[in-house]
Design an enzyme around this catalytic site. Structure first.
Site, mmCIF file in Angstrom:
data_model
loop_
_atom_site.group_PDB
_atom_site.id
_atom_site.type_symbol
_atom_site.label_atom_id
_atom_site.label_comp_id
_atom_site.label_asym_id
_atom_site.label_seq_id
_atom_site.Cartn_x
_atom_site.Cartn_y
_atom_site.Cartn_z
ATOM 1 N N SER A 280 -114.583 23.756 -1.562
ATOM 2 C CA SER A 280 -113.513 23.459 -2.516
ATOM 3 C C SER A 280 -113.872 24.079 -3.860
ATOM 4 C CB SER A 280 -113.353 21.942 -2.674
ATOM 5 O OG SER A 280 -113.071 21.332 -1.435
ATOM 6 N N GLN B 275 -104.991 22.292 -4.115
ATOM 7 C CA GLN B 275 -106.385 22.724 -4.120
ATOM 8 C C GLN B 275 -106.475 24.205 -3.779
ATOM 9 O OE1 GLN B 275 -109.676 22.158 -0.884
ATOM 10 N NE2 GLN B 275 -109.919 20.394 -2.253
ATOM 11 N N ASP C 18 -109.549 15.369 0.221
ATOM 12 C CA ASP C 18 -110.309 16.605 0.415
ATOM 13 C C ASP C 18 -110.656 16.859 1.877
ATOM 14 O OD1 ASP C 18 -111.608 18.910 -0.665
ATOM 15 O OD2 ASP C 18 -113.546 17.911 -0.574
#
Length: 303
Positions: free
Chosen positions: A239, A289, A215
């Site tokens: 996110s 993502q 991430d």
């Protein structure tokens, strides 16, 4: 919480190197408070909200604690529902969805203040042999020949020493805080990364550390495409969801190439894809993502 996690949460032993890695391992060592309920904490020095990679890594730890060790996780799919509060513990509730002959499915909900902040589904599989192929790794410089993140970020006001950095990140492509000076660029980024120290020989821990690290730079391509960067421009981001497919075994304390790109951005959302390669060229994981990206245009008086 475990004693090690309590120590990491209240008095971190270092901002980088082995001490920072040891603190990360402690944070991933969740306290079991019921058969399917676990509790985790955040580092003493944390941003305003919990880092997404931390809650994803801890949720995967919780799922893995309810699965036999011979079944390895091969994929996870998750949603970030609310910002996490780093000042209070996170409770992880595991639902044992299915235990089949070859596959096991788990669902995890992370809860704070009585509300879900994150939800994850993960699938585990007994090892099997079969057809196999993978993409080739791009040709890139050796990681040891590249500057560290701190060296690259020096002079840009990015708070390089404020928070622990247990992951050693080295940019192959030009860092987005540098490329923004030339305006919009290519929607892609490449970094080498690994734990900044030695990890225990626990395959599941290495997967959870990769989940944590995945991430960190994934949305860089979205930012580079529009010539902006966190903290240097008026950009709000978070996110939204995160998925990883784990293809082959790896060690998260050995160099991994994270090759990322952004095929699309629309509606204040940027889509990013990433591929993790081991240093010997094996494709070990694929990541996707979507993130919230709001670029606030300067007012006429500021322009």
């Amino acid at each position: 919480m475990t004693e090690a996690a309590r120590a990491a949460a209240t008095s971190p032993s270092g901002l980088s190197g082995q001490s920072a890695v040891d603190d990360l391992v402690a944070l991933l060592d969740l306290e079991r408070i019921e058969e399917n309920i676990f509790r985790g904490v955040s580092p003493a020095e944390s941003p305003v909200r919990v880092f997404g990679g931390q809650v994803a890594g801890q949720a995967l730890v919780a799922a893995g604690r309810t699965v036999p060790v011979e079944r390895r996780v091969h994929s996870l799919h998750s949603y970030f529902i609310r910002p996490g509060d780093p000042r209070v513990p996170i409770v992880y509730e595991v639902d044992r969805i299915r235990d089949g002959r070859s596959f096991t499915t788990r669902r995890v909900v992370a809860v704070q203040h009585g509300k879900a902040i994150f939800a994850l589904s993960a699938s585990f599989q007994l090892e099997e042999q079969g057809v196999e192929h993978s993409s080739d790794m791009p040709s890139v410089p050796d990681p040891e020949s590249l500057p560290t993140w701190t060296e690259s970020a020096e002079g840009y006001g990015l708070h390089t020493s404020k928070f622990p950095r247990p992951i050693d990140v080295r940019y192959v492509t030009e860092p987005p805080w540098e490329s923004r000076e030339d305006g919009p660029g290519e929607a892609a980024s490449q970094v080498w990364m690994k734990a900044d120290g030695k990890l225990p020989d626990d395959p599941m821990l290495h997967i959870c550390v990769m989940t944590y690290a995945s991430d960190m730079t994934l949305l860089d391509g979205v930012l580079a495409k529009h010539g902006v960067y966190w903290g240097l421009d008026k950009v709000l981001g978070a996110s939204l969801d995160h998925a990883i497919w784990f293809h082959r075994p790896f060690r998260a304390d050995e160099w991994l190439l994270y090759d990322t790109s952004s095929p699309s951005a629309s509606g204040n959302r940027g889509l990013a894809t990433g591929r993790f390669f081991s240093q010997d060229g094996q494709l070990v994981a694929t990541v996707v993502q979507e993130g919230l990206i709001r670029v606030i245009k300067p007012s006429p008086d500021e322009a």
